[in-house]
Motif scaffolding. Structure first.
Motif, PDB file in Angstrom:
ATOM      1  N   LEU A 107     -12.322  29.905  -3.215  1.00 46.47           N
ATOM      2  CA  LEU A 107     -11.756  28.596  -2.888  1.00 46.47           C
ATOM      3  C   LEU A 107     -10.550  28.277  -3.761  1.00 46.47           C
ATOM      4  N   ALA A 108     -10.638  28.578  -5.057  1.00 44.70           N
ATOM      5  CA  ALA A 108      -9.510  28.324  -5.952  1.00 44.70           C
ATOM      6  C   ALA A 108      -8.276  29.114  -5.519  1.00 44.70           C
ATOM      7  N   VAL A 109      -8.481  30.360  -5.106  1.00 46.26           N
ATOM      8  CA  VAL A 109      -7.360  31.177  -4.640  1.00 46.26           C
ATOM      9  C   VAL A 109      -6.779  30.603  -3.343  1.00 46.26           C
ATOM     10  N   LEU A 110      -7.658  30.198  -2.420  1.00 49.25           N
ATOM     11  CA  LEU A 110      -7.189  29.621  -1.157  1.00 49.25           C
ATOM     12  C   LEU A 110      -6.411  28.330  -1.372  1.00 49.25           C
ATOM     13  N   LEU A 111      -6.788  27.564  -2.390  1.00 47.20           N
ATOM     14  CA  LEU A 111      -6.085  26.314  -2.702  1.00 47.20           C
ATOM     15  C   LEU A 111      -4.808  26.558  -3.501  1.00 47.20           C
ATOM     16  N   GLY A 112      -4.570  27.811  -3.888  1.00 49.39           N
ATOM     17  CA  GLY A 112      -3.360  28.149  -4.618  1.00 49.39           C
ATOM     18  C   GLY A 112      -3.370  27.727  -6.068  1.00 49.39           C
ATOM     19  N   TRP A 113      -4.544  27.723  -6.700  1.00 52.52           N
ATOM     20  CA  TRP A 113      -4.660  27.238  -8.074  1.00 52.52           C
ATOM     21  C   TRP A 113      -4.423  28.325  -9.117  1.00 52.52           C
ATOM     22  N   GLY A 114      -4.389  29.572  -8.740  1.00 53.71           N
ATOM     23  CA  GLY A 114      -4.121  30.629  -9.699  1.00 53.71           C
ATOM     24  C   GLY A 114      -5.384  31.276 -10.239  1.00 53.71           C
ATOM     25  N   PRO A 115      -5.234  32.413 -10.926  1.00 54.30           N
ATOM     26  CA  PRO A 115      -6.392  33.207 -11.379  1.00 54.30           C
ATOM     27  C   PRO A 115      -7.237  32.521 -12.448  1.00 54.30           C
ATOM     28  N   VAL A 116      -6.605  31.774 -13.375  1.00 57.15           N
ATOM     29  CA  VAL A 116      -7.392  31.124 -14.428  1.00 57.15           C
ATOM     30  C   VAL A 116      -8.306  30.061 -13.825  1.00 57.15           C
ATOM     31  N   ALA A 117      -7.765  29.243 -12.928  1.00 50.99           N
ATOM     32  CA  ALA A 117      -8.585  28.231 -12.253  1.00 50.99           C
ATOM     33  C   ALA A 117      -9.675  28.890 -11.416  1.00 50.99           C
ATOM     34  N   ALA A 118      -9.392  30.074 -10.852  1.00 48.01           N
ATOM     35  CA  ALA A 118     -10.399  30.789 -10.073  1.00 48.01           C
ATOM     36  C   ALA A 118     -11.579  31.203 -10.949  1.00 48.01           C
ATOM     37  N   VAL A 119     -11.289  31.679 -12.169  1.00 50.17           N
ATOM     38  CA  VAL A 119     -12.361  32.060 -13.098  1.00 50.17           C
ATOM     39  C   VAL A 119     -13.188  30.833 -13.485  1.00 50.17           C
ATOM     40  N   VAL A 120     -12.519  29.707 -13.705  1.00 57.43           N
ATOM     41  CA  VAL A 120     -13.217  28.475 -14.083  1.00 57.43           C
ATOM     42  C   VAL A 120     -14.108  27.986 -12.950  1.00 57.43           C
ATOM     43  N   LEU A 121     -13.553  27.897 -11.742  1.00 59.70           N
ATOM     44  CA  LEU A 121     -14.339  27.381 -10.613  1.00 59.70           C
ATOM     45  C   LEU A 121     -15.471  28.332 -10.262  1.00 59.70           C
ATOM     46  N   ALA A 122     -15.286  29.625 -10.506  1.00 63.39           N
ATOM     47  CA  ALA A 122     -16.382  30.579 -10.305  1.00 63.39           C
ATOM     48  C   ALA A 122     -17.561  30.239 -11.211  1.00 63.39           C
ATOM     49  N   GLY A 123     -17.275  29.859 -12.450  1.00 59.70           N
ATOM     50  CA  GLY A 123     -18.348  29.467 -13.364  1.00 59.70           C
ATOM     51  C   GLY A 123     -19.023  28.178 -12.941  1.00 59.70           C
ATOM     52  N   VAL A 124     -18.240  27.234 -12.427  1.00 57.64           N
ATOM     53  CA  VAL A 124     -18.792  25.947 -11.978  1.00 57.64           C
ATOM     54  C   VAL A 124     -19.811  26.163 -10.865  1.00 57.64           C
ATOM     55  N   THR A 125     -19.501  27.073  -9.925  1.00 55.54           N
ATOM     56  CA  THR A 125     -20.402  27.290  -8.796  1.00 55.54           C
ATOM     57  C   THR A 125     -21.529  28.269  -9.106  1.00 55.54           C
ATOM     58  N   TRP A 126     -21.368  29.038 -10.157  1.00 59.31           N
ATOM     59  CA  TRP A 126     -22.343  30.090 -10.487  1.00 59.31           C
ATOM     60  C   TRP A 126     -23.625  29.534 -11.093  1.00 59.31           C
ATOM     61  N   VAL A 127     -23.506  28.664 -12.081  1.00 55.48           N
ATOM     62  CA  VAL A 127     -24.630  28.341 -12.963  1.00 55.48           C
ATOM     63  C   VAL A 127     -25.436  27.153 -12.444  1.00 55.48           C
ATOM     64  N   SER A 128     -26.734  27.354 -12.278  1.00 53.89           N
ATOM     65  CA  SER A 128     -27.643  26.266 -11.919  1.00 53.89           C
ATOM     66  C   SER A 128     -27.923  25.393 -13.133  1.00 53.89           C
ATOM     67  N   SER A 129     -28.462  24.218 -12.887  1.00 53.02           N
ATOM     68  CA  SER A 129     -28.775  23.295 -13.976  1.00 53.02           C
ATOM     69  C   SER A 129     -30.192  23.528 -14.484  1.00 53.02           C
ATOM     70  N   SER A 130     -30.321  24.091 -15.685  1.00 51.07           N
ATOM     71  CA  SER A 130     -31.647  24.331 -16.265  1.00 51.07           C
ATOM     72  C   SER A 130     -32.406  23.022 -16.458  1.00 51.07           C
ATOM     73  N   GLY A 131     -31.703  21.990 -16.930  1.00 51.97           N
ATOM     74  CA  GLY A 131     -32.352  20.709 -17.193  1.00 51.97           C
ATOM     75  C   GLY A 131     -32.893  20.064 -15.936  1.00 51.97           C
ATOM     76  N   VAL A 132     -32.071  20.011 -14.885  1.00 53.33           N
ATOM     77  CA  VAL A 132     -32.499  19.396 -13.630  1.00 53.33           C
ATOM     78  C   VAL A 132     -33.632  20.200 -12.999  1.00 53.33           C
ATOM     79  N   ILE A 133     -33.513  21.531 -13.015  1.00 53.78           N
ATOM     80  CA  ILE A 133     -34.526  22.376 -12.380  1.00 53.78           C
ATOM     81  C   ILE A 133     -35.858  22.303 -13.127  1.00 53.78           C
TER      82      ILE A 133
END
Length: 410
Positions: A107-133
């Motif tokens: 999604l970050a690449v499709l939005l044209g945000w660049g590779p660094v933003a792609a790495v960041v957004l990948a982390g945002v979508t990757w990790v579940s919330s241990s506390g909530v779960i």
């Protein structure tokens, strides 16, 4: 003197408001994280009542909140547990990373945000919330279920992966070169390995050094050591959060249990401040333009998390109903996603990343408890219909599977 009084009143009202929001969330048995984020949106720039005198203090409190979140996370695991999980369940961790990090990066690449933003957004979508779960499992009475170890294994591997991922993100956001970034990563991996080895072999000695029968002294020593190590880690571009996580891993036994009970109220206070601080730096007017991408990303990563949990539970020999429960439970995102997005917002790499992450977490932290509760009944009903339509499955076969899967449930 007057500014001091304004600060006390302003910050006191903020803390009181957070307490009331937490009580409201507790009454209806859902995570208070979305309410804290909404409070930050209300008190930030473009909100209903922007903060003034207390904003700098909130910034410091937010940084302490991240450190305490990661410290408490480390205290939940022993080094032996981490090594065991890594050896046994790493295939599930790899599947989790590929299925759930890839949509954010794409999604970050499709939005044209660049590779660094792609790495960041990948982390945002990757990790579940241990506390909530963890709260979801407790509320639904599933802590003794057969699929719960598979869920916890994925969460442990995600948490351990953050010790490597966060230094990479920190280096990328700092704009360091490839050589400097490699050095940072090598330091992070080296420190992580060293801490695990020391904790396995000399964990009792470390815990004995920190241990104290006086709760006040134990609190001060653990908190002091954590802040010092976090500061040194940040100075080395490794990430303060990783330093705090490693301190938690190094402590074990009665010290870890005592520190957990003493630090839990502080963690809850400063973690709430952290979520508010993230909301403060997000203009509410910037969320509507990214709402559709956030909804699409939430839909895709809900499906990928369910697939991840299903695969991991199947690999562990769990029956169909437990597989669906495992998948639905993993959907919620929360504290780690906001921590990662907060690093990007502070660096200013992409203005829309913060609003997108806020909307994404708000959606999934609300959707997570619903998927945990309803994924399995819905999947059972749908697969039951398909079985009734097929002549190859003997009548009652799916009931036998369901009974087998229920063994060990609480």
């Amino acid at each position: 003197m007057q500014s001091s009084a304004v600060f006390l009143i302003e910050f006191g009202c903020l803390i009181l408001g957070l307490g009331l929001l937490g009580r409201f969330a507790g009454r209806f048995r859902f995570s208070p994280i979305p309410l804290y984020l909404l409070a930050g949106l209300a008190f930030g720039e473009g909100g209903l009542l922007p903060l003034g005198a207390s904003e700098d203090f909130v910034a410091v409190g937010a940084e302490i909140g991240v450190i305490l979140l990661l410290l408490m996370l480390g205290l939940e695991y022993t080094a032996t547990d981490l090594v065991s999980h890594l050896r046994t369940h790493y295939p599930a961790g790899l599947v989790d990373a590929v299925l759930n990090a890839l949509p954010g990066a794409v999604l970050a690449v499709l939005l044209g945000w660049g590779p660094v933003a792609a790495v960041v957004l990948a982390g945002v979508t990757w990790v579940s919330s241990s506390g909530v779960i963890a709260k979801i499992l407790g509320d639904l009475g599933r802590l003794g279920n057969r699929e719960t170890p598979a869920i916890l294994s994925i969460l442990v591997l995600e948490d351990l992966s953050m010790a490597v991922y966060l230094p990479i993100v920190t280096a990328l956001l700092a704009g360091v070169g490839l050589a400097a970034g490699g050095v940072t990563l090598a330091i992070a991996v080296g420190v992580l390995t060293l801490v695990l080895v020391l904790a396995v072999r000399f964990g009792r000695l470390v815990s004995r050094f920190v241990s104290s029968d006086d709760p006040e002294k134990l609190l001060l020593v653990v908190l002091g050591v954590t802040l010092v190590v976090a500061g040194v880690a940040q100075q080395l571009q490794v990430s303060a959060a990783v330093g705090a996580f490693l301190v938690g891993i190094a402590l074990s036994g009665e010290v870890a249990e005592g520190a957990t009970s003493l630090l839990a109220p502080l963690r809850d206070l400063f973690a709430a401040v952290f979520f508010v601080f993230f909301g403060l730096h997000t203009d509410p007017a910037s969320i509507p333009p990214v709402l559709l991408p956030a909804l699409a990303l939430a839909a895709v990563t809900t499906a990928t998390k369910i697939a991840t949990g299903y695969w991991a539970a199947r690999r562990a020999g769990i029956g169909p109903r437990g597989r669906w429960r495992a998948g639905g439970t993993l959907v919620a995102r929360g504290e780690f996603s906001i921590v990662i997005a907060g690093l990007a917002v502070a660096s200013g790499i992409e203005p829309s990343l913060g609003p997108l992450a806020t909307a994404y977490v708000l959606i999934l932290v609300l959707l997570g408890p619903l998927t945990a509760r309803w994924t399995e009944p819905l999947a059972t009903r749908l697969t039951g219909r398909s079985r009734r339509r097929g002549a190859s499955v003997p009548p009652g076969a799916h009931e036998a599977l369901d009974d087998h899967d229920a063994v060990g449930r609480t």
